[in-house]
Write an enzyme that holds these catalytic residues in place. Sequence first.
Site, PDB file in Angstrom:
ATOM      1  N   CYS A   1      12.481  -1.569 -21.766  1.00  0.00           N
ATOM      2  CA  CYS A   1      11.177  -2.125 -21.411  1.00  0.00           C
ATOM      3  C   CYS A   1      10.541  -1.357 -20.258  1.00  0.00           C
ATOM      4  O   CYS A   1       9.372  -1.030 -20.295  1.00  0.00           O
ATOM      5  CB  CYS A   1      11.341  -3.605 -21.050  1.00  0.00           C
TER       6      CYS A   1
ATOM      7  N   CYS B   1      11.373  -3.880 -15.288  1.00  0.00           N
ATOM      8  CA  CYS B   1      12.255  -4.278 -14.184  1.00  0.00           C
ATOM      9  C   CYS B   1      13.333  -3.221 -14.015  1.00  0.00           C
ATOM     10  O   CYS B   1      14.461  -3.391 -14.466  1.00  0.00           O
ATOM     11  CB  CYS B   1      12.896  -5.640 -14.460  1.00  0.00           C
TER      12      CYS B   1
ATOM     13  N   TYR C   1     -12.407  -5.639   0.177  1.00  0.00           N
ATOM     14  CA  TYR C   1     -11.714  -5.785  -1.112  1.00  0.00           C
ATOM     15  C   TYR C   1     -11.219  -7.231  -1.250  1.00  0.00           C
ATOM     16  O   TYR C   1     -10.061  -7.483  -1.569  1.00  0.00           O
ATOM     17  CB  TYR C   1     -10.551  -4.793  -1.236  1.00  0.00           C
TER      18      TYR C   1
ATOM     19  N   GLU D   1     -16.526  -7.146  -2.077  1.00  0.00           N
ATOM     20  CA  GLU D   1     -15.726  -6.874  -3.280  1.00  0.00           C
ATOM     21  C   GLU D   1     -16.612  -6.224  -4.328  1.00  0.00           C
ATOM     22  O   GLU D   1     -17.804  -6.538  -4.442  1.00  0.00           O
ATOM     23  CB  GLU D   1     -15.132  -8.182  -3.810  1.00  0.00           C
TER      24      GLU D   1
ATOM     25  N   ASP E   1      -7.564  -4.733   2.008  1.00  0.00           N
ATOM     26  CA  ASP E   1      -6.540  -4.843   0.960  1.00  0.00           C
ATOM     27  C   ASP E   1      -7.032  -4.077  -0.266  1.00  0.00           C
ATOM     28  O   ASP E   1      -7.398  -4.653  -1.287  1.00  0.00           O
ATOM     29  CB  ASP E   1      -6.299  -6.321   0.630  1.00  0.00           C
TER      30      ASP E   1
ATOM     31  N   CYS F   1      -0.565  -2.339  -1.650  1.00  0.00           N
ATOM     32  CA  CYS F   1       0.440  -2.380  -2.712  1.00  0.00           C
ATOM     33  C   CYS F   1       0.985  -0.986  -2.982  1.00  0.00           C
ATOM     34  O   CYS F   1       1.796  -0.800  -3.888  1.00  0.00           O
ATOM     35  CB  CYS F   1      -0.152  -2.976  -3.990  1.00  0.00           C
TER      36      CYS F   1
END
Length: 477
Positions: free
Chosen positions: A82, A85, A330, A351, A400, A427
């Site tokens: 997959c 993970c 953002y 945004e 962000d 992120c």
Amino acid sequence: MARKRKPLPTLENIEITDVAAEGNALARVDDMVVFVPFAAPGDIVDIKLDKKKKSFAEGHIARMVRPGDVRIEPRCEHFGICGGCRWQHLPYEFQLKCKRQQVIDVLGRIAKVDFPEVMPIVGSDEIWAYRNKLEYTFSNKSWLTYEQLSSGEDFPDRDAAGFHIPGAFDKVLDIRKCHLQDDFTNRLRLFVKDFVKTAGYEFYDLREQHGFIRNLMIRVLSTGEIMAVFSFGEGDENKIYSLLDAVRAQFTEITSLQYVVNTKVNDTIGDLDIICYSGKPYVEEEMEGLRFRIGPKSFYQTNSRQAYKLYSVVRDFAGLTGDELVYDLYTGTGTIAIFVARKARKVIGIEYVESAIEDARINSQANGIDNTEFFAGDMKDVLTGDFVACHGRPDVMIVDPPRAGMHGDVVKVILDAEPRRIVYVSCNPATQARDLALLDVKYKIDAVCPVDMFPHTQHVENVVLLTRRQSSASEEL
């Protein structure tokens, strides 16, 4: 006539020594670094090389000679195929250690600025069924594993409901059970797959771009509300209604059942009209007594419990006393803006997505928050010197951005606005580090706190507090 390439060799009895970027592990063979997915430090393996450059190579495990002490048994039957993970074979505490080290490494290698000791990473209490959102693709040509291809068997039934194989838009792995969301998701997906097959409706052909059922997005929230959004490749209402009626009868817990007809080449639905078939056109998530309305196109952190921890770190770093003007860049649907608004004088959110800003305004009003103001548009076009002059110089900026980080023009306006504090949420620590290097001319890093939003993956969220160097403030000159 082109010369046939010599096949790459298999390296035997190689020890995996460390965890690398992109969820891979690495080994060192002579002066060459070899990147290997799904390996663990301490493994002794035979590596079949897939790609070779001067100083590095990429390969896969051809044979496990001896597993390392750190390796554990993955829970998921689809692990290794997959790709979702990539760290299920590593203990969770070890995953956290690797993610914290990843932040340290990119700050040192890319930002190349002074920073304090990185705080302990904020781990997730739930490491299974933690996602509030998953998206599945339906395809009439399922991905066949190496074992299936090698078996010599014929596989006439290739209908699949699952995830794209990484790097292959037209390859979908049929998923029997995913452990990342509540098991309701598995039951719904398998029911839909069986219904469509029994009814004789077409699974979507990703290459030829035709077929009936295309995608399914499911949100399962901590409030108990559930949203299911179907994407169909054709607008046959008889087929659509028969499926949705069956879903509604079987799964009465769904509070928002919606669909969209998408005949475009790509899967994006942001520019399409979504029809609410039954229930509400949105679901709601709760955080610290606040309710957040989430529509089918809305962005919301996909780990609700960790989102609360993340936003708590952001609020603590902001150091609000109730007097501050805060810019939230953002802002998405305004979750951070609304979360910190009760401790600020005013919060201005910006945004790109207009529908997200509409949600932000609704969420503020629904929660009785009257000290927020939201603006829609491209960040580099909205956040200008004139905007700051009109709306006031911020005391605190919360940023962000998406994975690509901030546009250079946005960084320039931030430097010109000179807020006392910047709280940078990312992120992607690599692009964050790049931006921190640009901000270093006026700001120093006072705190760094990684937060794990996605157990069993290589991804890590990082929060950095920057404070203005006193000599740079124009009002102090």
